[in-house]
Design a protein around this motif. Structure first.
Motif, mmCIF file in Angstrom:
data_model
loop_
_atom_site.group_PDB
_atom_site.id
_atom_site.type_symbol
_atom_site.label_atom_id
_atom_site.label_comp_id
_atom_site.label_asym_id
_atom_site.label_seq_id
_atom_site.Cartn_x
_atom_site.Cartn_y
_atom_site.Cartn_z
ATOM 1 N N GLY A 24 79.882 -55.813 -1.375
ATOM 2 C CA GLY A 24 81.233 -56.314 -1.641
ATOM 3 C C GLY A 24 82.252 -55.324 -1.136
ATOM 4 O O GLY A 24 82.087 -54.119 -1.323
ATOM 5 N N GLU A 25 83.288 -55.813 -0.482
ATOM 6 C CA GLU A 25 84.400 -54.973 -0.004
ATOM 7 C C GLU A 25 83.905 -53.804 0.843
ATOM 8 O O GLU A 25 84.411 -52.690 0.739
ATOM 9 C CB GLU A 25 85.227 -54.457 -1.180
ATOM 10 N N ALA A 62 81.052 -52.189 0.763
ATOM 11 C CA ALA A 62 80.274 -51.160 0.073
ATOM 12 C C ALA A 62 79.189 -51.824 -0.775
ATOM 13 O O ALA A 62 79.194 -53.038 -0.957
ATOM 14 C CB ALA A 62 81.189 -50.317 -0.814
ATOM 15 N N ILE A 110 78.307 -52.347 -4.283
ATOM 16 C CA ILE A 110 78.929 -52.227 -5.602
ATOM 17 C C ILE A 110 77.984 -52.793 -6.671
ATOM 18 O O ILE A 110 76.995 -53.435 -6.330
ATOM 19 C CB ILE A 110 80.283 -52.975 -5.648
ATOM 20 N N PRO A 129 80.336 -46.833 -5.094
ATOM 21 C CA PRO A 129 81.717 -46.327 -5.209
ATOM 22 C C PRO A 129 82.093 -45.957 -6.647
ATOM 23 O O PRO A 129 82.765 -44.964 -6.873
ATOM 24 C CB PRO A 129 82.565 -47.495 -4.723
ATOM 25 N N GLN A 130 81.679 -46.792 -7.577
ATOM 26 C CA GLN A 130 81.940 -46.442 -8.979
ATOM 27 C C GLN A 130 80.613 -46.432 -9.718
ATOM 28 O O GLN A 130 79.667 -47.102 -9.328
ATOM 29 C CB GLN A 130 82.903 -47.437 -9.626
#
Ligand code: SF4
Ligand code: SF4
Lengths: 385, 258
Positions: free
Chosen positions: A33-34, A36, A38, A78-79
C-alpha cells in the motif's frame, strides 16, 4: 527436551489465516500500500506482498521485486505494531453539562481481538518494552492492556536484514526468542517453499493443531538455523553499545549535537515510527455551546515545542536540545528508567527520517570525538536518496 | 442572574478570495450552533444585518493591500475585544504577496486600462503588520473544524487546540506512508504547520505548504535534501514562494534560491 519444530507448507499458508479468522481474530499482516509494505487487515494470502522486498537507506525506502515468491521477503514496515496496541488517538472521556453541574461519561474500552501476522524479533522486543511502560508498576494503561492481552502473535524470523537494521547490535534479533504464540522461518528454495514452525504458547499449539503440518526433519531445522546465522551478519548498520551510556553522559556538550541540529527538522517522524516511543499529549475540547467536553489523548513527540512547555515557554527550545534529549533517552537514560535500551535496532527512525539522520552514525561520531578509532566494519552511513 | 448576553461576532474581509469565510459557511451543522451561541453582528457574506460594534470577536480574512484597508483595520481593532486572523492572506499576506517581490506599478500598467484609478500599496502585508492580533489561524483555506475549535475556545476562554508541529505528525497519525521517503517526492510537510490533516500526502502528493511555517522550521536542511532528490533552485523557490510567500522564514528560504 529437544525443541520440537514442525513444517507448514507454503500451499497451506492460507489455512493459517483462515484458522485465526475462524477463531475470531482480526488478522493483521503485511500488504502492499502507498509504495510500501504496510500492516493491514488480511483475509487472503493474495493480499500479501508475494515476491516483493524493500530497499532501505537513510531517508529512503523503495519496493523491489524479488526473484522468488517469498511471503515475508522484506524487512521492517513504515510503522510498527504500535499503532494497533497504542493507537495514535484515543478519547478518554466525555462530559455533559447538567442542571446540577456536569456528568462524566466514561469511554468504553473497545479492544478488538487481533492476530499479528509476521512480527519480527525487533518488534517483539519493542512490544516487551512497551509492556513495561504501560502494564508494569502502579499506573496501568487500560487501552494498551486490553488490546495487548488479546493478541495472538505469529512471529517471523528475518530471512534477510535490511539496510538500516542493527538488531544484532542490540541483541534483539534476528531470531525471535520468545513473546510469540507461533514463530515461523520461511525457507524458499528452488523446489521447496515451506515454513519451519516453532510453538511458543498453548494458544499457539492449539492453532498449529488445526493446520496441516508435519514434524520437521533435521535438515530443515538446520536450513533455518543457517539462514538466521547468515542474516545476523548482514546488518546494514552497526551500533557499538560498549560504554554507550557513560559516553553519552559525558558528552552533553559535544559539537556533534550542533552538527545534527543543523540537519534535524524537528519533524518528529523518528518518534512516530519508533516502536518503543510512547509519549502522548492530552487535548481538552469543548463544543460551541459549552455543554459538552471531551478529553482526547494523542501521540506526541519530544521534538515538538509543546512537549516541554511549562509556564513561560519550552524548556527544550533548540533543535539541538531536542535531538540530544531523544537520542540520550533511547541509548542511555532508558536503561536507568526501564532497565533496557529504548532502542531495538529496527532502523525505522533512520529510514523514515526525511533527511536520513542516523542515530548509529551520531553515536559513532560522539564516540570517535573522544578519540576512539572507528570500528572496522562500521558502514559510513551517509546515505544518498 | 441577568440573562447572558450573546457574544457578538464580526467577520471582515480584506484582500482575499473568500475561501476562508466560505469555510465558516461550510460548517452547516456547526453553524446552527454558532448562530445559537453568538450573535453574528457583521458578516456581509452571509447576512445583510449589520450590527454596530464593539464586537467580542472579530475574524479577519485577507491581507492589507490598499491605503483604505490599512485604515480600516485600525478601526476594526479598536472595535474588537479579540481579533483573530483566518487564513494565509490575513496571516502571511497570501498568494498576492508575490507582488512584494516585484514592482506593483508594472503589474498595474499591464492589467488595467486606466491605471490612474488604481490605488494600491506596494506590498501585500499580513494583518499583524498593522495591528495586534490575538490569534492567527493558518491555512489556505483554513480547516473548518479548526475554525469551529478556535471560535469555541474564544467563547469559553480556553486555548485553541491547533498544534503548531509539522504536517508529518498528522501523516504518521493517520497512517500515511511518507511520500518523500518512499517515492522521492519533494514534500513541504516537515517545515509546514499542521492543521489540514495531511490531505495531499494522503493523495500521493507532496505537501504544498498551505499552512505556512511550523513552529521550528529548518527550511535550509529540507532544501538541501530536496536538491538531493533532484529539485532545482527554481523548484525550491517556487515551493516556498506560494500561499505563504511572505511568511518570514519561507521568504528568506525562497530568496536564498533566487
Ligand atoms: S530508536 Fe530507531 S532503530 Fe531504535 S527502536 Fe526506535 S525506530 Fe527503531
Ligand atoms: S531526526 Fe529526522 S525524523 Fe527525527 S525529528 Fe529530526 S529530521 Fe525529523
Amino acid at each position: 527436551m529437544t525443541q520440537q519444530f514442525s513444517i507448514l507448507e507454503r500451499e497451506d499458508f492460507q489455512k493459517l489465516i483462515d484458522v485465526l479468522s475462524a477463531d475470531g481474530y482480526q488478522v493483521i499482516g503485511p500488504t502492499l500500500g502507498e509504495g510500501a509494505v504496510i500492516y493491514d487487515e488480511l483475509t487472503s494470502i493474495e493480499q500479501m506482498p508475494i515476491g516483493w522486498t524493500d530497499i532501505q537507506e537513510g531517508g529512503k525506502y523503495r519496493l523491489e521485486r524479488r526473484d522468488d515468491d517469498a511471503l515475508f521477503g522484506f524487512n521492517t514496515s513504515p510503522q510498527s505494531w504500535k499503532r494497533f496496541l497504542h493507537p495514535p488517538s484515543v478519547r478518554l472521556w466525555q462530559a455533559h453539562r447538567t442542571d446540577e453541574g456536569f456528568e462524566l461519561q466514561h469511554e468504553p474500552i473497545e479492544a478488538p481481538r487481533m492476530a499479528f501476522l509476521g512480527v519480527r524479533s525487533c518488534d517483539l522486543h519493542a512490544i516487551a518494552i512497551q509492556d513495561k511502560v504501560f502494564m508494569n508498576g502502579d499506573y496501568l494503561d487500560p487501552t494498551y492492556k486490553s488490546r495487548r492481552e488479546k493478541i495472538f502473535v505469529v512471529a517471523v524470523n528475518c530471512g534477510q536484514a535490511g539496510g538500516t537494521c542493527f538488531c544484532s547490535s542490540m541483541n534483539t534479533g534476528p531470531k525471535a526468542e520468545g513473546g510469540f504464540d507461533l514463530a515461523l522461518t520461511e525457507i524458499v528454495e528452488s523446489r521447496q517453499h515451506y515454513f519451519v514452525v516453532e510453538v511458543g504458547s498453548e494458544k499457539g499449539q492449539e492453532v498449529l493443531h488445526q493446520l496441516p503440518h508435519r514434524p520437521a526433519k533435521d535438515s530443515e531445522v538446520k536450513a533455518a538455523d543457517n539462514l538466521l546465522k547468515k542474516v545476523s551478519k548482514q546488518m546494514g548498520r552497526i551500533l557499538d553499545t560498549e560504554q554507550m551510556q557513560d559516553i553519552l553522559y559525558r558528552n552533553y556538550e559535544n559539537a556533534r549535537w550542533d552538527s545534527v541540529a543543523q540537519r534535524c527538522l524537528s519533524c518528529a517522524n523518528c518518534t512516530m515510527v519508533c516502536p518503543t516511543c510512547f509519549c502522548t499529549t492530552i487535548q481538552d475540547v469543548t463544543d460551541l455551546s459549552g455543554s459538552h467536553a471531551e478529553r482526547v489523548r494523542r501521540w506526541d513527540s519530544c521534538f515538538t515545542m509543546d512537549f516541554s512547555y511549562i509556564h513561560g515557554g519550552s524548556i527544550r527550545y533548540s533543535q539541538k536540545s531536542r535531538y540530544r534529549q531523544w537520542m540520550t533517552h533511547k541509548l542511555a537514560t532508558w536503561f536507568d528508567q526501564f532497565g533496557t535500551a529504548g532502542c531495538v535496532g529496527c532502523g525505522r527512525c533512520i529510514t523514515w527520517c526525511p533527511v536520513g539522520i542516523d542515530l548509529t552514525e551520531e553515536m559513532a561520531a560522539i564516540r570517535e570525538s573522544e578519540g576512539a578509532a572507528p570500528k572496522p566494519g562500521r558502514k559510513p552511513a551517509s546515505a544518498k536518496p | 442572574m441577568p440573562p447572558k448576553r450573546k457574544p457578538k461576532l464580526a467577520v471582515w474581509k480584506f484582500a482575499s478570495c473568500d475561501g476562508c469565510q466560505l469555510s465558516l459557511l461550510d460548517c452547516e451543522d456547526e453553524l446552527l450552533d454558532v448562530a445559537g451561541e453568538i450573535e453574528i453582528a457583521y458578516f456581509p457574506e452571509a447576512t445583510r444585518a449589520m450590527v454596530k460594534g464593539p464586537y467580542d470577536l472579530s475574524l479577519v480574512e485577507g491581507s492589507v493591500t490598499t491605503p483604505h484597508d490599512a485604515q480600516r483595520i485600525q478601526k476594526i481593532r479598536k472595535e474588537s475585544d479579540y481579533l483573530v486572523t483566518i487564513g494565509a492572506c490575513a496571516t502571511a499576506g497570501g498568494i498576492q504577496a508575490l507582488r512584494n517581490y516585484k514592482d506593483v506599478r508594472e503589474f498595474i500598467s499591464f492589467v488595467y486600462a486606466t491605471p490612474e484609478y488604481i490605488e494600491t500599496l506596494p506590498k501585500s502585508t499580513p494583518i499583524s503588520d498593522h495591528v495586534f492580533v490575538d490569534f492567527e489561524l493558518r491555512g489556505c483555506p483554513i480547516n473548518k473544524y479548526q475554525l469551529v475549535e478556535v471560535i469555541s475556545a474564544f467563547l469559553h476562554g480556553r486555548k485553541p487546540n491547533t498544534p503548531p508541529h509539522s504536517v508529518c505528525v498528522e501523516c504518521k497519525q493517520r497512517g500515511t506512508v511518507c511520500v518523500m521517503v518512499a517515492q522521492g517526492t519533494p514534500c513541504m510537510g516537515p517545515v509546514t504547520h499542521a492543521g489540514c490533516g495531511a490531505i495531499c500526502p494522503a493523495f500521493n502528493r507532496g505537501c504544498y505548504g498551505c499552512f505556512g511555517p511550523m513552529e521550528s522550521p529548518d527550511t535550509k536542511s529540507l532544501s538541501d535534501w530536496w536538491k538531493r532528490l533532484g529539485a532545482s533552485d527554481d523548484d525550491i523557490l517556487r515551493a516556498f514562494r506560494s500561499f505563504n510567500a511572505y511568511a518570514e522564514i519561507f521568504r528568506r528560504e525562497s530568496e536564498a534560491h533566487e
